[in-house]
Design a protein around this motif. Sequence first.
Motif, PDB file in Angstrom:
ATOM      1  N   ARG A 181      86.805  20.910  73.506  1.00 31.53           N
ATOM      2  CA  ARG A 181      86.622  20.605  72.087  1.00 31.53           C
ATOM      3  C   ARG A 181      85.214  21.025  71.659  1.00 31.53           C
ATOM      4  O   ARG A 181      84.279  21.021  72.463  1.00 31.53           O
ATOM      5  N   SER A 182      85.097  21.396  70.387  1.00 32.03           N
ATOM      6  CA  SER A 182      83.782  21.839  69.917  1.00 32.03           C
ATOM      7  C   SER A 182      83.049  20.650  69.330  1.00 32.03           C
ATOM      8  O   SER A 182      83.612  19.571  69.167  1.00 32.03           O
ATOM      9  N   LYS A 183      81.771  20.839  69.035  1.00 36.51           N
ATOM     10  CA  LYS A 183      80.969  19.735  68.546  1.00 36.51           C
ATOM     11  C   LYS A 183      81.510  19.181  67.228  1.00 36.51           C
ATOM     12  O   LYS A 183      81.454  17.977  66.989  1.00 36.51           O
ATOM     13  N   GLU A 184      82.075  20.093  66.407  1.00 38.97           N
ATOM     14  CA  GLU A 184      82.608  19.631  65.108  1.00 38.97           C
ATOM     15  C   GLU A 184      83.745  18.633  65.311  1.00 38.97           C
ATOM     16  O   GLU A 184      83.967  17.754  64.488  1.00 38.97           O
ATOM     17  N   GLU A 185      84.473  18.820  66.429  1.00 39.36           N
ATOM     18  CA  GLU A 185      85.580  17.896  66.683  1.00 39.36           C
ATOM     19  C   GLU A 185      85.094  16.638  67.399  1.00 39.36           C
ATOM     20  O   GLU A 185      85.882  15.761  67.724  1.00 39.36           O
ATOM     21  N   ALA A 186      83.790  16.585  67.728  1.00 43.07           N
ATOM     22  CA  ALA A 186      83.282  15.429  68.479  1.00 43.07           C
ATOM     23  C   ALA A 186      83.457  14.151  67.654  1.00 43.07           C
ATOM     24  O   ALA A 186      83.426  14.167  66.428  1.00 43.07           O
ATOM     25  N   HIS A 187      83.645  13.050  68.380  1.00 40.46           N
ATOM     26  CA  HIS A 187      83.870  11.773  67.702  1.00 40.46           C
ATOM     27  C   HIS A 187      82.583  11.230  67.126  1.00 40.46           C
ATOM     28  O   HIS A 187      81.512  11.467  67.643  1.00 40.46           O
ATOM     29  N   ASP A 188      82.748  10.461  66.053  1.00 38.01           N
ATOM     30  CA  ASP A 188      81.653   9.597  65.647  1.00 38.01           C
ATOM     31  C   ASP A 188      81.998   8.249  66.257  1.00 38.01           C
ATOM     32  O   ASP A 188      82.959   7.596  65.857  1.00 38.01           O
ATOM     33  N   TYR A 189      81.235   7.851  67.238  1.00 42.94           N
ATOM     34  CA  TYR A 189      81.621   6.674  68.027  1.00 42.94           C
ATOM     35  C   TYR A 189      81.294   5.340  67.357  1.00 42.94           C
ATOM     36  O   TYR A 189      81.667   4.299  67.842  1.00 42.94           O
ATOM     37  N   ARG A 190      80.580   5.397  66.247  1.00 42.04           N
ATOM     38  CA  ARG A 190      80.235   4.163  65.511  1.00 42.04           C
ATOM     39  C   ARG A 190      79.750   3.071  66.487  1.00 42.04           C
ATOM     40  O   ARG A 190      80.287   1.972  66.544  1.00 42.04           O
ATOM     41  N   TYR A 191      78.730   3.399  67.251  1.00 42.67           N
ATOM     42  CA  TYR A 191      78.159   2.423  68.188  1.00 42.67           C
ATOM     43  C   TYR A 191      77.649   1.201  67.437  1.00 42.67           C
ATOM     44  O   TYR A 191      77.037   1.324  66.384  1.00 42.67           O
ATOM     45  N   PHE A 192      77.901   0.034  67.954  1.00 48.06           N
ATOM     46  CA  PHE A 192      77.196  -1.159  67.469  1.00 48.06           C
ATOM     47  C   PHE A 192      77.152  -2.190  68.590  1.00 48.06           C
ATOM     48  O   PHE A 192      77.988  -2.150  69.496  1.00 48.06           O
ATOM     49  N   PRO A 193      76.174  -3.087  68.583  1.00 46.32           N
ATOM     50  CA  PRO A 193      76.036  -4.068  69.665  1.00 46.32           C
ATOM     51  C   PRO A 193      77.298  -4.913  69.807  1.00 46.32           C
ATOM     52  O   PRO A 193      77.856  -5.355  68.799  1.00 46.32           O
ATOM     53  N   ASP A 194      77.747  -5.111  71.036  1.00 43.26           N
ATOM     54  CA  ASP A 194      78.956  -5.909  71.266  1.00 43.26           C
ATOM     55  C   ASP A 194      78.651  -7.378  71.005  1.00 43.26           C
ATOM     56  O   ASP A 194      77.820  -7.969  71.701  1.00 43.26           O
ATOM     57  N   PRO A 195      79.324  -7.972  69.999  1.00 43.82           N
ATOM     58  CA  PRO A 195      79.018  -9.364  69.654  1.00 43.82           C
ATOM     59  C   PRO A 195      79.498 -10.372  70.710  1.00 43.82           C
ATOM     60  O   PRO A 195      79.104 -11.545  70.671  1.00 43.82           O
ATOM     61  N   ASP A 196      80.325  -9.901  71.653  1.00 42.44           N
ATOM     62  CA  ASP A 196      80.832 -10.818  72.685  1.00 42.44           C
ATOM     63  C   ASP A 196      79.879 -10.961  73.864  1.00 42.44           C
ATOM     64  O   ASP A 196      80.138 -11.748  74.771  1.00 42.44           O
ATOM     65  N   LEU A 197      78.819 -10.142  73.892  1.00 46.14           N
ATOM     66  CA  LEU A 197      77.934 -10.169  75.066  1.00 46.14           C
ATOM     67  C   LEU A 197      76.484 -10.399  74.650  1.00 46.14           C
ATOM     68  O   LEU A 197      75.993  -9.774  73.715  1.00 46.14           O
ATOM     69  N   LEU A 198      75.828 -11.276  75.387  1.00 46.94           N
ATOM     70  CA  LEU A 198      74.399 -11.495  75.136  1.00 46.94           C
ATOM     71  C   LEU A 198      73.595 -10.335  75.709  1.00 46.94           C
ATOM     72  O   LEU A 198      74.056  -9.660  76.625  1.00 46.94           O
ATOM     73  N   PRO A 199      72.390 -10.104  75.181  1.00 46.10           N
ATOM     74  CA  PRO A 199      71.528  -9.096  75.807  1.00 46.10           C
ATOM     75  C   PRO A 199      71.248  -9.494  77.264  1.00 46.10           C
ATOM     76  O   PRO A 199      71.273 -10.679  77.602  1.00 46.10           O
TER      77      PRO A 199
END
Length: 498
Positions: free
Chosen positions: A279-297
């Motif tokens: 797959r090319s970069k244009e098809e790359a996912h936007d992973y929408r990273y965000f901190p997992d609210p179920d886990l403490l740091p």
Amino acid sequence: MSIVDTRKPNPKHFISGATGDWEIVIGMEVHAQVTSESKLFSGSSTLFGAPPNANVSFVDAAMPGMLPVINEECVRQAVRTGLGLKAQINKRSLFDRKNYFYPDLPQGYQISQFKDPIVGEGEVLLDIDGEDIIIGIERLHLEQDAGKSIHDQHPSMSFVDLNRSGVALMEIVSKPDLRSSEEAKTYLAKLRAILRYLGTCDGNMEQGSMRADINVSVRRPGGAFGTRCEIKNVNSIRFAGQAIEYEARRQVDILEAGGSINQETRLYDPKTGETRSMRSKEEAHDYRYFPDPDLLPLEFDQAYIDAIAKDLPELPDEKQDRFIADYGVTAYDAMVLTLERETADYFEAAVAFGGTKRDGKAVANLINGDIAAFANAEGVSVYETHLTARQIAGVVDLVAAGVISSKGAKDLLQILIHEDKAADPAALVEARGLKQVTDLGAIEKIVDDIIAANPDQVEKVKAKPTLMGWFVGQAMKASGGKANPQALNDIIKKKLGV
Ligand code: ADP
Ligand code: MG
């Protein structure tokens, strides 16, 4: 990532094209399965080879309402690995959700670490042709593995096996500091050695416990970095080398033809030796990273890190230095002997067998020479051959005592390797009459006979002493290869007056 070029261009690595030289630039993301009995966020077993979906808990199957609970052992293993990579351990790190859809990912996201990984910058030292090269580590983070989709068992159905779902992985990201396929292979071997010494990953690439995503670009020597392609999931060191060679050549050909490199993810096919686009970069996912609210740091204090650091085993670099200092072996021999801990142990067991310390160089020569050649042919490591530390020690002792010559030792070893596999070396020398002749009288008699029978040769050698080798050869042959070479040389010199 901020990229600093730490390497001076080395013409040895250049690829030549019609328009001039090119340099390969490589950075790797290695996924290493953490050695642990249970998964990263559940108590399910990580045992390899279980029937499909046998090791799946409600957490791994992402049943609604199930919550992840961090496995402290996996955290400890990641910290140990970071320390083994001489890396910064981050006292506070976060788990993030990396969102994407795939049938083998029931959560709909992978729990990983993004902005704040557990381990920061470190380094791996490589010995390339006797030169020390430092490869920078960018980071190490913890994440969970996905399951496996199976497409080839039924013409119209796909299956999902969640046994791997949730298994702990360490992703170890290097800086783009590697400059050839050879360096890349050495890096993978060294990283694998460090992980295996630490016992934090078994390094078994065939079973998938260690896989590499290889980023490759080319540029004019020392110039600006080029656009890279990422070769996904390479599962052998040999394939890594082949994939890089192919990919670099492909990119050079495109650039030389006036084209440009499309940043993309590619796959290596060992059957054709080629990489192809996934797959090319244009098809790359936007992973929408965000901190997992179920886990403490994750939060560590210095005492936790110090306690782990105190407990680290001796690692390959330290062992290598010690072998050079204590046994007088060459840097190269020390490197080869320490790549696997078991080989290093095998060497040390032979050196110290029976409580006497023998010449490390002599032991290293046998192990890295004829024994390694035999092990290679058998496709095993030296310590896995039938030869015991006791037998190696026995051969070395016979040479040291002057009972056999080093040539005799080679012959003896071949017999131990191929014929009399369990024999005691000393008994074998007796039984087969392999003792070298150190009886000076006997050697003198042989030399006298040859001199008497060859007056012409005697004249020649007297005129030209460098021709003496002819007499050495004849006398050695007459002794059945058993004359002590030093004594033989001395006697011939004396008799011929050269
Ligand atoms: P991403 O976040 O897109 O995965 P990173 O910046 O984390 O990208 O880099 C991923 C890997 O690619 C690292 O191992 C890095 O060393 C390597 N890399 C970065 N730039 C290049 C380049 N120009 N050529 C080869 N490898 C590179
Ligand atoms: Mg990445």
